[in-house]
Write an enzyme that holds these catalytic residues in place. Structure first.
Site, PDB file in Angstrom:
ATOM      1  N   LYS A 173       0.728  -1.158   0.074  1.00 51.38           N
ATOM      2  CA  LYS A 173       0.047  -0.107   0.027  1.00 51.38           C
ATOM      3  C   LYS A 173       0.909   1.103  -0.046  1.00 51.38           C
ATOM      4  O   LYS A 173       1.664   1.354   1.073  1.00 51.38           O
ATOM      5  CB  LYS A 173      -0.985  -0.080   1.124  1.00 51.38           C
ATOM      6  CG  LYS A 173      -1.874   1.318   1.295  1.00 51.38           C
ATOM      7  CD  LYS A 173      -2.346   1.736   2.357  1.00 51.38           C
ATOM      8  CE  LYS A 173      -1.408   2.836   2.836  1.00 51.38           C
ATOM      9  NZ  LYS A 173      -1.452   4.023   2.020  1.00 51.38           N
ATOM     10  N   GLU A 250      10.645   1.845   9.576  1.00 50.44           N
ATOM     11  CA  GLU A 250      12.006   2.836   9.190  1.00 50.44           C
ATOM     12  C   GLU A 250      11.171   4.271   9.531  1.00 50.44           C
ATOM     13  O   GLU A 250      10.182   4.698   8.661  1.00 50.44           O
ATOM     14  CB  GLU A 250      12.446   2.798   7.839  1.00 50.44           C
ATOM     15  CG  GLU A 250      13.595   1.980   7.705  1.00 50.44           C
ATOM     16  CD  GLU A 250      14.712   2.087   8.864  1.00 50.44           C
ATOM     17  OE1 GLU A 250      15.067   3.173   9.202  1.00 50.44           O
ATOM     18  OE2 GLU A 250      15.571   1.285   8.957  1.00 50.44           O
ATOM     19  N   CYS A 284      14.092  11.861   5.303  1.00 48.51           N
ATOM     20  CA  CYS A 284      14.216  11.248   6.728  1.00 48.51           C
ATOM     21  C   CYS A 284      15.655  11.543   7.110  1.00 48.51           C
ATOM     22  O   CYS A 284      15.776  11.718   8.255  1.00 48.51           O
ATOM     23  CB  CYS A 284      14.031  10.108   6.453  1.00 48.51           C
ATOM     24  SG  CYS A 284      14.758   9.043   5.547  1.00 48.51           S
ATOM     25  N   GLU A 383      10.718  16.573  14.262  1.00 51.15           N
ATOM     26  CA  GLU A 383      10.874  16.383  12.891  1.00 51.15           C
ATOM     27  C   GLU A 383       9.849  17.401  12.289  1.00 51.15           C
ATOM     28  O   GLU A 383       8.936  17.414  12.268  1.00 51.15           O
ATOM     29  CB  GLU A 383      10.677  15.317  12.383  1.00 51.15           C
ATOM     30  CG  GLU A 383      10.907  14.910  10.955  1.00 51.15           C
ATOM     31  CD  GLU A 383      10.907  13.604  10.189  1.00 51.15           C
ATOM     32  OE1 GLU A 383       9.707  13.014  10.383  1.00 51.15           O
ATOM     33  OE2 GLU A 383      11.744  12.884   9.422  1.00 51.15           O
TER      34      GLU A 383
HETATM   35  P1  NAD Z   1       3.006   8.794   7.403  1.00 48.84           P
HETATM   36  O1  NAD Z   1       3.582   8.263   8.811  1.00 48.84           O
HETATM   37  O2  NAD Z   1       2.010   9.683   7.613  1.00 48.84           O
HETATM   38  O3  NAD Z   1       2.350   7.812   6.357  1.00 48.84           O
HETATM   39  C1  NAD Z   1       3.160   6.641   5.910  1.00 48.84           C
HETATM   40  C2  NAD Z   1       2.373   5.424   5.481  1.00 48.84           C
HETATM   41  O4  NAD Z   1       1.579   5.201   6.469  1.00 48.84           O
HETATM   42  C3  NAD Z   1       1.493   6.069   4.399  1.00 48.84           C
HETATM   43  O5  NAD Z   1       1.349   5.056   3.288  1.00 48.84           O
HETATM   44  C4  NAD Z   1      -0.040   6.035   5.227  1.00 48.84           C
HETATM   45  O6  NAD Z   1      -0.889   5.844   4.559  1.00 48.84           O
HETATM   46  C5  NAD Z   1       0.238   4.918   6.023  1.00 48.84           C
HETATM   47  N1  NAD Z   1      -0.537   4.924   7.301  1.00 48.84           N
HETATM   48  C6  NAD Z   1      -1.149   5.997   7.868  1.00 48.84           C
HETATM   49  N2  NAD Z   1      -1.985   5.684   9.031  1.00 48.84           N
HETATM   50  C7  NAD Z   1      -1.816   4.318   8.905  1.00 48.84           C
HETATM   51  C8  NAD Z   1      -2.677   3.207   9.853  1.00 48.84           C
HETATM   52  N3  NAD Z   1      -3.288   3.736  10.917  1.00 48.84           N
HETATM   53  N4  NAD Z   1      -2.317   2.035   9.657  1.00 48.84           N
HETATM   54  C9  NAD Z   1      -1.492   1.781   8.761  1.00 48.84           C
HETATM   55  N5  NAD Z   1      -0.972   2.604   7.762  1.00 48.84           N
HETATM   56  C10 NAD Z   1      -1.096   3.786   7.970  1.00 48.84           C
HETATM   57  O7  NAD Z   1       4.334   9.248   6.745  1.00 48.84           O
HETATM   58  P2  NAD Z   1       4.581  10.234   5.225  1.00 48.84           P
HETATM   59  O8  NAD Z   1       4.091  11.762   5.757  1.00 48.84           O
HETATM   60  O9  NAD Z   1       3.955   9.442   4.287  1.00 48.84           O
HETATM   61  O10 NAD Z   1       5.953  10.243   5.198  1.00 48.84           O
HETATM   62  C11 NAD Z   1       7.004  11.096   5.959  1.00 48.84           C
HETATM   63  C12 NAD Z   1       7.774  10.490   7.025  1.00 48.84           C
HETATM   64  O11 NAD Z   1       8.308   9.272   6.520  1.00 48.84           O
HETATM   65  C13 NAD Z   1       8.696  11.219   7.684  1.00 48.84           C
HETATM   66  O12 NAD Z   1       8.635  11.160   9.178  1.00 48.84           O
HETATM   67  C14 NAD Z   1      10.110  10.747   7.319  1.00 48.84           C
HETATM   68  O13 NAD Z   1      11.094  11.003   8.135  1.00 48.84           O
HETATM   69  C15 NAD Z   1       9.590   9.284   7.036  1.00 48.84           C
HETATM   70  N6  NAD Z   1      10.618   8.410   6.282  1.00 48.84           N
HETATM   71  C16 NAD Z   1      11.503   7.598   6.837  1.00 48.84           C
HETATM   72  C17 NAD Z   1      12.418   7.170   6.134  1.00 48.84           C
HETATM   73  C18 NAD Z   1      13.490   6.095   6.678  1.00 48.84           C
HETATM   74  O14 NAD Z   1      13.850   5.104   5.906  1.00 48.84           O
HETATM   75  N7  NAD Z   1      13.836   6.201   7.894  1.00 48.84           N
HETATM   76  C19 NAD Z   1      12.605   7.057   4.587  1.00 48.84           C
HETATM   77  C20 NAD Z   1      11.421   8.134   4.167  1.00 48.84           C
HETATM   78  C21 NAD Z   1      10.512   8.918   4.850  1.00 48.84           C
END
Ligand code: NAD
Length: 481
Positions: A173, A250, A284, A383
């Site tokens: 997803k 992650e 990130c 962040e």
């Molecule tokens: P997010 O946590 O809002 O969403 C990530 C994913 O989780 C999306 O696909 C979203 O639809 C899904 N999601 C949301 N609620 C959920 C639930 N209740 N159950 C299951 N899935 C759910 O993050 P974002 O805004 O898409 O991305 C930005 C974040 O990602 C930042 O914090 C960034 O640091 C992090 N990030 C980390 C890495 C790494 O490898 N450490 C890499 C890229 C981004």
């Protein structure tokens, strides 16, 4: 009629009950495409298909897995300009960054194609006479994947490729803001020869499709990348559904870049400009804390400010753009909220931070550089995930290292110095999964482990051969010959 990009379940593109537009953040009047909004029923069908496909795929000839992944890699590489443009249109990173990310996806696919052939085991002598021991790795089962919006093709790829290479089946997803790049990747892998049900795509809301994936008893492992708050909810939901489910998270960062008095100023400014602001600061691994020692502080701030003045913020697809738009309204609101918080906390907004108007309506924000920041302020602790960086002054190396480590995160940490003594000490003592010397905190190789510690990551590393820790399970077999 607009084409609707459909979910891919059990080897078929299935017509959705609902679809949603995917908007271009450089021009919000432009719809990149209409993408399916999956339901719990779609997710259940995808998991059932992945479960059915698992026995045959997990025992398939590694040559087949190599062939599929290599063919997909070749197509991704051949189409990198077109797919890079799609990625930049849906996410907002500049076209060179978009093409670079697609090329990275191609490299990841070819690396894991060869990993399918390299998956070896060990033969060990038993302590019992006549007994031989084999240690092998086997696929885990059905892997559920949930990905964020900021690397729309690289992150899905660095989860899907190892999962398939080691014989797992997949339900993915992608983030609802950027479904297009994952859709294209799944389409390519399907046409490269994957058997039905091995790879399934269900686009839609995290709270609907994602949540159902976490709770599904036939999903054996979850690989998640996203924010800390969602990651924590995911870990709790997985434990509640089945404490035996394997989970890899992650998450976010508040990555420090330390600049010492003896640094090469040009190198330090480039590391800071790139690490903090390229990809609109939406990485990130972005360097959101610039920890600068007294002797170089003013020179560094002046030179970085000059560098920022030369950066063009505009439409991601325009040639000459250095920084594209913020991904959407809600992220822009968050960036602006933190700029206001920084001012209220007493930090100085040294440069930037203004909303910008361009030819088309989009989410354009000038990079923001704060000075006079204390590491206790919220802009130094939380962040932001935008083009906002905080300069924190330190007396010397020891204080700089202490500030760098004074954070709940531990993804990436960098230092700019010409001293072997300080760079060696920093590599050993930075509390982060990745350490960079005279390099930006963001920007990594694809064939080595990626991941953090403390609040940034949970579970085994992603990427490189280390990915097998998560995507395989170990078997120890004893034979009396
Ligand atoms: P997010 O946590 O809002 O969403 C990530 C994913 O989780 C999306 O696909 C979203 O639809 C899904 N999601 C949301 N609620 C959920 C639930 N209740 N159950 C299951 N899935 C759910 O993050 P974002 O805004 O898409 O991305 C930005 C974040 O990602 C930042 O914090 C960034 O640091 C992090 N990030 C980390 C890495 C790494 O490898 N450490 C890499 C890229 C981004």
């Amino acid at each position: 009629m607009t084409t609707v990009f459909r979910n891919f379940i059990a080897g078929e593109f299935v017509s959705p009950a609902k679809a949603a537009p995917n908007l271009n953040p450089s021009n919000t009047t432009e719809v990149v495409g209409e993408y399916a909004q999956g339901t719990v029923e779609d997710l259940n069908a995808a998991v059932a298909a992945a479960k059915e496909a698992f026995p045959a795929w997990s025992r398939s000839n590694p040559q087949l897995r190599y062939d599929v992944l290599m063919k997909a890699s070749n197509e991704v590489m051949a189409r990198k300009e077109e797919l890079g443009a799609l990625l930049s249109r849906e996410e907002g990173k500049t076209l060179p960054e978009g093409i670079g990310e697609v090329a990275r996806a191609g490299q990841i696919l070819s690396f894991f194609a060869a990993e399918a052939l390299r998956l070896n085991g060990e033969l060990v002598n038993s302590i019992r006479p006549g007994v031989g021991i084999e240690i092998t790795r086997e696929a885990v089962g059905v892997i559920g994947m949930i990905t964020p919006w900021n690397f729309p093709i690289a992150i899905p790829c660095w989860k899907i490729a190892p999962a398939l290479a080691y014989g797992n089946t997949v339900v993915i997803k992608p983030a609802d803001l950027v479904p297009g790049s994952t859709w294209a990747l799944v389409d390519i892998l399907n046409r490269a020869g994957l058997p039905k049900g091995v790879l399934n795509l269900v686009m839609g809301r995290g709270s609907v499709v994602g949540q159902a994936m976490l709770e599904h008893p036939d999903v054996h492992a979850i690989s998640f990348t996203g924010s800390v708050s969602t990651g924590r909810r995911i870990a709790a939901a997985c434990v509640a559904a089945n404490p035996m489910k394997k989970v890899q998270l992650e998450m976010g960062g508040k990555n420090p870049l330390v600049v010492l008095d003896d640094a090469d100023l040009a190198v330090a400014v480039e590391c800071a400009a790139n690490g903090a602001f390229f990809s609109t600061g939406q990485r990130c691994t972005a360097s959101s804390r610039l920890i600068v020692t007294d002797g170089i502080h003013d020179k560094f701030v002046d030179a970085l400010t000059e560098r920022l003045k030369g950066l063009v913020v505009d439409d991601a697809l325009k040639s000459g753009t250095h920084i594209g738009p913020v991904v959407d309204q809600s992220q822009l609101d968050q960036d602006e909220k933190y700029i206001a918080i920084g001012r209220d906390e007493g930090a100085k907004l040294h440069w930037g931070g203004e909303r910008l108007n361009r030819d088309n309506p989009g989410f354009f924000l000038q990079p923001a550089l704060f000075t006079g920041v204390a590491n206790t302020m919220r802009i130094a602790r939380e962040e932001i995930f935008g083009p906002v960086a905080a300069v924190i002054r330190a007396k010397g190396y020891d204080e700089a290292l202490a500030i760098a480590n004074d954070t709940e995160f531990g993804l990436s940490a960098g230092i700019c110095t010409t001293s072997l003594k300080y760079s060696s000490h920093f590599k050993r003592n930075a509390e982060a999964g990745m350490v960079m010397v005279n390099l930006p905190t963001a920007g990594v190789d694809y064939h080595v482990p990626f991941g953090g510690r403390k609040g940034s990551s949970y579970g085994p590393r992603e990427q490189g051969a280390y990915a097998r820790e998560f995507y395989t399970t170990v078997k120890t077999a004893y034979t009396l010959a």
